[in-house]
Motif scaffolding. Sequence first.
Motif, PDB file in Angstrom:
ATOM      1  N   THR A  64      12.879  21.232 -36.656  1.00  0.00           N
ATOM      2  CA  THR A  64      12.013  21.717 -37.660  1.00  0.00           C
ATOM      3  C   THR A  64      11.425  20.747 -38.475  1.00  0.00           C
ATOM      4  O   THR A  64      11.761  19.780 -38.626  1.00  0.00           O
ATOM      5  CB  THR A  64      13.236  22.703 -38.718  1.00  0.00           C
ATOM      6  N   SER A  66       9.472  20.327 -42.717  1.00  0.00           N
ATOM      7  CA  SER A  66       8.992  21.129 -43.884  1.00  0.00           C
ATOM      8  C   SER A  66       7.490  21.331 -43.939  1.00  0.00           C
ATOM      9  O   SER A  66       6.938  21.988 -44.332  1.00  0.00           O
ATOM     10  CB  SER A  66       9.536  20.366 -45.077  1.00  0.00           C
ATOM     11  N   SER A  67       7.050  20.036 -43.109  1.00  0.00           N
ATOM     12  CA  SER A  67       5.367  20.285 -42.986  1.00  0.00           C
ATOM     13  C   SER A  67       4.991  19.180 -41.795  1.00  0.00           C
ATOM     14  O   SER A  67       5.599  18.367 -41.489  1.00  0.00           O
ATOM     15  CB  SER A  67       4.784  20.044 -44.327  1.00  0.00           C
ATOM     16  N   GLN A  90       3.132  24.393 -43.010  1.00  0.00           N
ATOM     17  CA  GLN A  90       4.157  24.388 -43.809  1.00  0.00           C
ATOM     18  C   GLN A  90       5.225  24.869 -43.058  1.00  0.00           C
ATOM     19  O   GLN A  90       5.190  25.879 -42.254  1.00  0.00           O
ATOM     20  CB  GLN A  90       4.133  25.169 -45.105  1.00  0.00           C
ATOM     21  N   ASN A  91       6.652  24.457 -43.045  1.00  0.00           N
ATOM     22  CA  ASN A  91       7.574  25.059 -42.656  1.00  0.00           C
ATOM     23  C   ASN A  91       7.602  25.386 -41.121  1.00  0.00           C
ATOM     24  O   ASN A  91       7.536  26.550 -40.622  1.00  0.00           O
ATOM     25  CB  ASN A  91       8.341  26.434 -43.180  1.00  0.00           C
ATOM     26  N   ASN A 139       6.991  15.743 -41.986  1.00  0.00           N
ATOM     27  CA  ASN A 139       7.891  15.550 -43.059  1.00  0.00           C
ATOM     28  C   ASN A 139       9.425  16.142 -42.826  1.00  0.00           C
ATOM     29  O   ASN A 139       9.172  17.487 -42.387  1.00  0.00           O
ATOM     30  CB  ASN A 139       7.174  16.111 -44.286  1.00  0.00           C
ATOM     31  N   ASP A 140      10.220  15.668 -43.168  1.00  0.00           N
ATOM     32  CA  ASP A 140      11.684  16.301 -43.188  1.00  0.00           C
ATOM     33  C   ASP A 140      12.038  16.678 -41.856  1.00  0.00           C
ATOM     34  O   ASP A 140      12.433  18.203 -41.764  1.00  0.00           O
ATOM     35  CB  ASP A 140      11.855  17.305 -44.445  1.00  0.00           C
TER      36      ASP A 140
END
Length: 163
Positions: A64, A66-67, A90-91, A139-140
Amino acid sequence: MHRFKYGIALLFALCLLVAFSLAAFAQSPHFIGTPTCTKSVSTGLTCSGKAAGLGNGPTEAFLTASSATANYECVNKGGNVAPGQPVVTQNVTGPSQTITPHNGQITFSPTIPPPPPPSAATECPNGNWTVRLTSLTYNDVVLHIQQPPGTDVLTFDFGTIDP
């Protein structure tokens, strides 16, 4: 006769204790080494590694973020470049990789593909141009190992994976 009954009861209790101890020991999920990621503009992000201490039931691995940001540019037949617009999703959840453990161990390599390219007809100077992906940033990023599917038993946080 009573000693025999107590002996059998004690032996039975000891066998149960050993059986439960082995079951608990067999399912202590952990990574073997540190998972790693590679990124490519053609395939996106792939993170791979090994995990052990799993049961032999159905297991899934997925990523997964975040973006995900993809930078595209427009290129004409002469090789001239016009800046494109970044595409941000996103997500993001990548596709699940279903893995059958062997002796409680798995090897995994789930992916997150690049965001879909924008339309050359709407983003480029005219329809004779093509869209080319130049860079990706995730990201993330988190790796999820689930057993059974739907229940995280291991996660690994990669943070931001930039060009």
